[in-house]
Write an enzyme that holds these catalytic residues in place. Structure first.
Site, PDB file in Angstrom:
ATOM      1  CG  ASN A  76      -1.724   1.227   1.395  1.00  0.00           C
ATOM      2  OD1 ASN A  76      -1.840   2.021   0.460  1.00  0.00           O
ATOM      3  ND2 ASN A  76      -2.299   1.414   2.574  1.00  0.00           N
ATOM      4  CD1 TRP A  77       3.401   0.976  -2.823  1.00  0.00           C
ATOM      5  CD2 TRP A  77       3.334   2.014  -4.810  1.00  0.00           C
ATOM      6  NE1 TRP A  77       4.029   0.172  -3.748  1.00  0.00           N
ATOM      7  CE2 TRP A  77       4.003   0.780  -4.972  1.00  0.00           C
ATOM      8  CE3 TRP A  77       3.169   2.842  -5.929  1.00  0.00           C
ATOM      9  CZ2 TRP A  77       4.503   0.359  -6.208  1.00  0.00           C
ATOM     10  CZ3 TRP A  77       3.664   2.419  -7.162  1.00  0.00           C
ATOM     11  CH2 TRP A  77       4.332   1.190  -7.286  1.00  0.00           C
ATOM     12  CE  LYS A  78       0.254   3.326   4.776  1.00  0.00           C
ATOM     13  NZ  LYS A  78       0.091   3.443   6.204  1.00  0.00           N
TER      14      LYS A  78
ATOM     15  CG  HIS B 145      -5.800   1.601   5.064  1.00  0.00           C
ATOM     16  ND1 HIS B 145      -5.317   2.595   5.879  1.00  0.00           N
ATOM     17  CD2 HIS B 145      -4.797   0.720   4.904  1.00  0.00           C
ATOM     18  CE1 HIS B 145      -4.054   2.327   6.183  1.00  0.00           C
ATOM     19  NE2 HIS B 145      -3.706   1.201   5.602  1.00  0.00           N
TER      20      HIS B 145
ATOM     21  CD  GLU C  74      -2.904   5.303   6.751  1.00  0.00           C
ATOM     22  OE1 GLU C  74      -2.875   5.331   5.514  1.00  0.00           O
ATOM     23  OE2 GLU C  74      -2.010   4.750   7.435  1.00  0.00           O
TER      24      GLU C  74
ATOM     25  CD  GLU D 277      -3.497  -2.857   7.381  1.00  0.00           C
ATOM     26  OE1 GLU D 277      -2.345  -2.978   6.970  1.00  0.00           O
ATOM     27  OE2 GLU D 277      -4.265  -1.947   7.022  1.00  0.00           O
TER      28      GLU D 277
ATOM     29  N   GLY E 253       2.495   2.185  10.670  1.00  0.00           N
ATOM     30  CA  GLY E 253       3.391   3.315  10.459  1.00  0.00           C
ATOM     31  C   GLY E 253       4.094   3.789  11.717  1.00  0.00           C
TER      32      GLY E 253
ATOM     33  CB  SER F 144       5.408  -1.689  11.972  1.00  0.00           C
ATOM     34  OG  SER F 144       4.960  -0.354  12.193  1.00  0.00           O
TER      35      SER F 144
ATOM     36  N   GLY G  71       2.796  -1.127   4.324  1.00  0.00           N
ATOM     37  CA  GLY G  71       2.816   0.287   3.959  1.00  0.00           C
ATOM     38  C   GLY G  71       4.232   0.758   3.696  1.00  0.00           C
ATOM     39  N   GLY G  72       4.862   1.334   4.718  1.00  0.00           N
ATOM     40  CA  GLY G  72       6.183   1.959   4.562  1.00  0.00           C
ATOM     41  C   GLY G  72       7.207   1.070   3.875  1.00  0.00           C
TER      42      GLY G  72
HETATM   43  C1  PEP Z   1      -0.756  -0.091   5.917  1.00  0.00           C
HETATM   44  O1  PEP Z   1      -0.791   1.019   5.436  1.00  0.00           O
HETATM   45  O2  PEP Z   1      -1.672  -0.888   5.634  1.00  0.00           O
HETATM   46  C2  PEP Z   1       0.350  -0.449   6.799  1.00  0.00           C
HETATM   47  C3  PEP Z   1       0.326  -1.612   7.386  1.00  0.00           C
HETATM   48  O3  PEP Z   1       1.361   0.474   6.971  1.00  0.00           O
HETATM   49  P1  PEP Z   1       2.802   0.216   7.653  1.00  0.00           P
HETATM   50  O4  PEP Z   1       3.332  -1.071   7.069  1.00  0.00           O
HETATM   51  O5  PEP Z   1       3.626   1.391   7.263  1.00  0.00           O
HETATM   52  O6  PEP Z   1       2.593   0.083   9.109  1.00  0.00           O
END
Ligand code: PEP
Length: 259
Positions: free
Chosen positions: A11-13, A99, A101, A171, A177, A217, A238-239
């Site tokens: 997920n590049w957000k 999600h 966010e 999640e 994040g 994470s 994500g990251g």
């Molecule tokens: C996500 O955006 O779904 C996520 C899990 O982010 P991160 O890996 O950065 O915690």
């Protein structure tokens, strides 16, 4: 060994650009081609869907093009929104719904998440439905209640025959994040409970076949332990999905769990 094929999504957000998005997609496609035992999808920002789709297609990598969101109405006066038909026009195969966010920064309710989930599946696309508790909910011992509420509401009205195209992403919001990651034991426990709940909503075979991804994470250094758990079928990242060198080892770890 489970029969569920491992699955990793990136997920590049709201990251990458017109050149860096396709460049990242090319690197992911080349690397993922070495790990065909794992299904892979990337979720770039809307403006780069076409270019990223072309980059993936050119590599014939099997990496799926995903969208981070959608609107549930097919067309009309919804300024700023993007319909599922438009996403299909761009080659999107899979859409994220719920999600954290979208829920907690942008105020999406369970009802909206449900409408989106149903619309994605009705259109014949795959859906990754995200659920998970906030830190204060976890500390108040409400993790299972929150997951149950979000899962029941998200899947309300989703027929059994569409569940083959539905993946759950658990999640924990406090892990997204933040660099804080659930322990493998804790994550496995929650995943197992989610599968039990699926078994009360659908037939046992559906619960057994539905993939449940961990997100929060996840990175190269912790992926092997988390992804070795029996009910953790892959990850939503994500990251760590923004650099192929960090993302590809996660795919390799998921592929190694077999399925
Ligand atoms: C996500 O955006 O779904 C996520 C899990 O982010 P991160 O890996 O950065 O915690």
């Amino acid at each position: 060994m489970s029969t569920r094929k491992p699955y990793v999504g990136g997920n590049w957000k709201m990251n990458t650009g017109r050149e860096s998005g396709p460049a990242l997609a090319r690197e992911v496609a080349s690397g993922a081609a070495q790990h065909r035992g794992c299904e892979v999808a990337v979720f770039p920002p809307f403006p780069f869907l076409l270019a990223v789709g072309e980059a993936l297609g050119a590599r014939d990598s099997g990496v799926k093009l995903g969208a981070q969101d959608c609107y549930f109405q097919p067309s009309g006066a919804f300024t700023g929104e993007v319909s599922i038909g438009m996403l299909q026009d761009c080659g999107v195969a899979v859409v994220l719904t719920g999600h954290s966010e979208r829920r907690h920064v942008l105020g999406e309710t369970d009802a909206i998440v449900n409408a989106k989930t149903k619309a994605v599946l009705a259109a014949g696309l795959e859906c990754v439905l995200c659920i998970g508790e906030l830190l204060e909910e976890r500390e108040a011992g409400k993790t299972d209640d929150v997951n149950e509420r979000q899962l029941r509401a998200g899947l309300a009205g989703v027929p059994s025959e569409q569940m083959a195209r539905l993946t759950i992403a658990y999640e924990p919001v406090w892990a997204i994040g933040t660099g804080r990651v659930a322990t493998a034991v804790d994550a496995q426990d929650v995943h197992r409970k989610i599968r039990v709940l699926l078994g009360s909503l659908y037939a046992p075979a559906v619960a057994g076949a539905t993939r449940i991804l961990y997100g929060g994470s996840l990175k190269a250094s912790n992926a092997s332990e988390l992804l070795a758990q029996p009910d953790i079928d892959g990850g939503l990242v994500g990251g760590a999905s923004l650099q192929a060198a960090e993302f590809l080892p996660i795919i390799a770890a998921a592929a190694a769990r077999g399925g």
